[in-house]
Design a protein around this motif. Structure first.
Motif, mmCIF file in Angstrom:
data_model
loop_
_atom_site.group_PDB
_atom_site.id
_atom_site.type_symbol
_atom_site.label_atom_id
_atom_site.label_comp_id
_atom_site.label_asym_id
_atom_site.label_seq_id
_atom_site.Cartn_x
_atom_site.Cartn_y
_atom_site.Cartn_z
ATOM 1 N N LEU A 1 3.983 13.115 -10.012
ATOM 2 C CA LEU A 1 4.506 12.618 -8.750
ATOM 3 C C LEU A 1 3.531 12.788 -7.586
ATOM 4 N N ASP A 2 2.427 13.501 -7.810
ATOM 5 C CA ASP A 2 1.383 13.588 -6.789
ATOM 6 C C ASP A 2 0.575 12.292 -6.711
ATOM 7 N N ASN A 3 0.700 11.452 -7.728
ATOM 8 C CA ASN A 3 -0.061 10.207 -7.794
ATOM 9 C C ASN A 3 0.772 9.054 -7.246
ATOM 10 N N ALA A 4 0.152 8.195 -6.455
ATOM 11 C CA ALA A 4 0.856 7.027 -5.930
ATOM 12 C C ALA A 4 1.268 6.104 -7.076
ATOM 13 N N PHE A 5 2.405 5.423 -6.899
ATOM 14 C CA PHE A 5 2.868 4.485 -7.918
ATOM 15 C C PHE A 5 3.745 3.423 -7.269
ATOM 16 N N ILE A 6 3.240 2.200 -7.233
ATOM 17 C CA ILE A 6 3.990 1.055 -6.730
ATOM 18 C C ILE A 6 4.697 0.403 -7.907
ATOM 19 N N LEU A 7 6.010 0.238 -7.815
ATOM 20 C CA LEU A 7 6.739 -0.378 -8.918
ATOM 21 C C LEU A 7 6.197 -1.779 -9.195
ATOM 22 N N GLY A 8 6.037 -2.065 -10.471
ATOM 23 C CA GLY A 8 5.467 -3.342 -10.883
ATOM 24 C C GLY A 8 4.023 -3.238 -11.308
ATOM 25 N N TYR B 1 0.867 -1.190 0.000
ATOM 26 C CA TYR B 1 0.000 0.000 0.000
ATOM 27 C C TYR B 1 0.899 1.232 0.000
ATOM 28 N N GLN B 2 0.544 2.208 -0.842
ATOM 29 C CA GLN B 2 1.308 3.462 -0.883
ATOM 30 C C GLN B 2 0.363 4.656 -0.827
ATOM 31 N N LYS B 3 0.793 5.674 -0.077
ATOM 32 C CA LYS B 3 0.018 6.903 0.086
ATOM 33 C C LYS B 3 0.939 8.108 -0.056
ATOM 34 N N VAL B 4 0.579 9.041 -0.968
ATOM 35 C CA VAL B 4 1.309 10.301 -1.126
ATOM 36 C C VAL B 4 0.550 11.382 -0.374
ATOM 37 N N ALA B 5 1.250 12.134 0.473
ATOM 38 C CA ALA B 5 0.578 13.128 1.318
ATOM 39 C C ALA B 5 1.365 14.433 1.343
ATOM 40 N N GLY B 6 0.718 15.483 1.836
ATOM 41 C CA GLY B 6 1.400 16.762 2.012
ATOM 42 C C GLY B 6 1.331 17.640 0.783
ATOM 43 N N ASP B 7 2.402 18.384 0.532
ATOM 44 C CA ASP B 7 2.430 19.371 -0.545
ATOM 45 C C ASP B 7 2.208 18.753 -1.916
ATOM 46 N N SER B 8 1.653 19.542 -2.815
ATOM 47 C CA SER B 8 1.439 19.101 -4.198
ATOM 48 C C SER B 8 2.558 19.609 -5.092
#
Length: 385
Positions: free
Chosen positions: A357-364, A345-352
């Motif tokens: 790169l604001d979007n979550a992305f799990i390799l694979g 699970y990945q979550k991007v938070a804070g500044d835009s």
């Protein structure tokens, strides 16, 4: 007397024929790994996706390695290793025949090993094993975009590498990769690192720098092999693992700095919005990981990574945060065959950053999420030979 002379002559001839083969003993080993499974991603740009995918806990590969004894504790060595996609049969690593490794060199028991060719950098050789992705978990557990190369997203071409012998638990080494260009420093790279291992304790550190990674097709990190394309890449970090009984715990810190980055080959999308100049992209990754072996055939592992991103562009400086959590269970059906389940699970938070790169992305996964979070699950079968 004549019979005695004939016998002695025959014996001497046999010794002379046998001696070279005894002196120059050689060995060649064919080996490989097949890692194939089914992935589910809750959001891959256009929605959820189920897909068959290859090489996650370990990259699918086959290889040949060998050694020839030159005498006096010295050996000539070589290794050729191909990475491929089990699903389609195509080559990985920029469609190279031996894209994972291709080198030859000399190994001396007293003085160490010197090799030349396409090889791993010191971050992979020393530091990566203190992370979950560089040790037991693999691709999906990589730090965002594998920004520190602890999952060996790229190799170094045209490289000369030295690795020391084991000195009471301490080992060190370094690698220099030529640009093969008239501009000597254009797309060159150098790296060094070391580790200390004793009684369940492992401490490691490494440094890597590359000029113009992703520029052209002949340098240290070529356009079809790079992760980030930038004017300069600089990575350093350290980590520690400690094994006690059936448990292993670890911590690692890595710092990645990209000057004038323009893209990332995992997503193939510019890292800045149109009209925006991205001058510096930095990542600091703090990882805690652990693994517990319930039996010699079954283990469960977990990882948490807190990533601080520094995005400096013509719009200003922003500092998003990325949280990544990974879980894995692995069961061996035999010595060479196992099944495993992974979830991240990945979550991007804070500044835009006002970019992809604001979007979550799990390799694979097939593509970045359309939101700031993403979930990926994998069930796979792995066989080694």
């Amino acid at each position: 007397m004549k019979k005695t002379r004939l016998a002695c002559t025959a014996f001497a001839a046999c010794v002379s024929l046998a001696a070279p083969s005894a002196f120059a003993q050689s060995s060649v080993i064919l080996y490989g790994v097949l890692d194939q499974g089914i992935n589910y991603t809750n959001n891959a740009g256009a929605g959820a996706v189920w897909e068959m995918a290859s090489g996650y806990a370990q990259g699918s590969r086959w290889g040949i390695k060998g050694a020839e004894d030159l005498g006096g504790g010295v050996k000539a060595i070589f290794q050729l290793e191909n990475g491929f996609d089990v699903s389609s049969g195509r080559f990985f690593q920029g469609d190279r025949l031996f894209g994972r490794q291709a080198y030859l060199g000399i190994h001396d028991e007293r003085f160490g090993t010197l090799t030349l060719g396409r090889q791993y950098d010191s971050v992979v050789d020393y530091l990566a094993q203190t992370t979950a992705n560089g040790n037991w978990a693999g691709f999906m557990f990589s730090h965002p975009y594998d920004n520190d190369n602890t999952d060996n997203s790229f190799r170094l071409g045209n490289s000369v590498k030295y690795a020391s012998p084991n000195l009471a638990g301490f080992q060190f080494g370094g690698v220099y990769s030529f640009s093969n260009d008239t501009n000597f420093s254009n797309n060159r790279a150098y790296s060094f690192g070391g580790q200390y291992e004793n009684d369940g304790l492992l401490i490691a550190a490494a440094y890597l720098q590359a000029n113009n990674p992703g520029a052209g097709s002949i340098g240290a990190i070529t356009a079809n092999d790079a992760s980030f394309i930038a004017a300069r890449m600089r990575i350093f970090g350290a980590g520690i693992n400690y094994a006690f009984g059936s448990a292993t715990v670890g911590f690692s810190y890595t710092n990645s700095n990209y000057k004038d980055p323009t893209g990332n080959n995992y997503i193939g999308i510019p890292l800045a919005a149109p009209g925006v100049k991205l001058s510096t992209l930095k990542y600091q990754n703090f990882e805690v990981n652990g693994k517990y072996e319930f039996t010699p055939a079954f283990f469960v592992g977990a990882q948490y990574v807190y990533t601080m991103q520094n995005y400096e562009s013509s719009l200003g400086n922003v500092r998003p945060k990325i949280h990544s959590v990974g879980l894995m269970a692995d069961y061996h059906l035999s010595k060479r065959t196992d099944v495993y389940v992974q979830g991240v699970y990945q979550k991007v938070a804070g500044d835009s950053t006002q970019s992809i790169l604001d979007n979550a992305f799990i390799l694979g996964t097939r593509a970045p999420s359309s939101t700031d979070n993403q979930v990926a699950v994998r069930v796979a079968l792995r066989h080694s030979f």
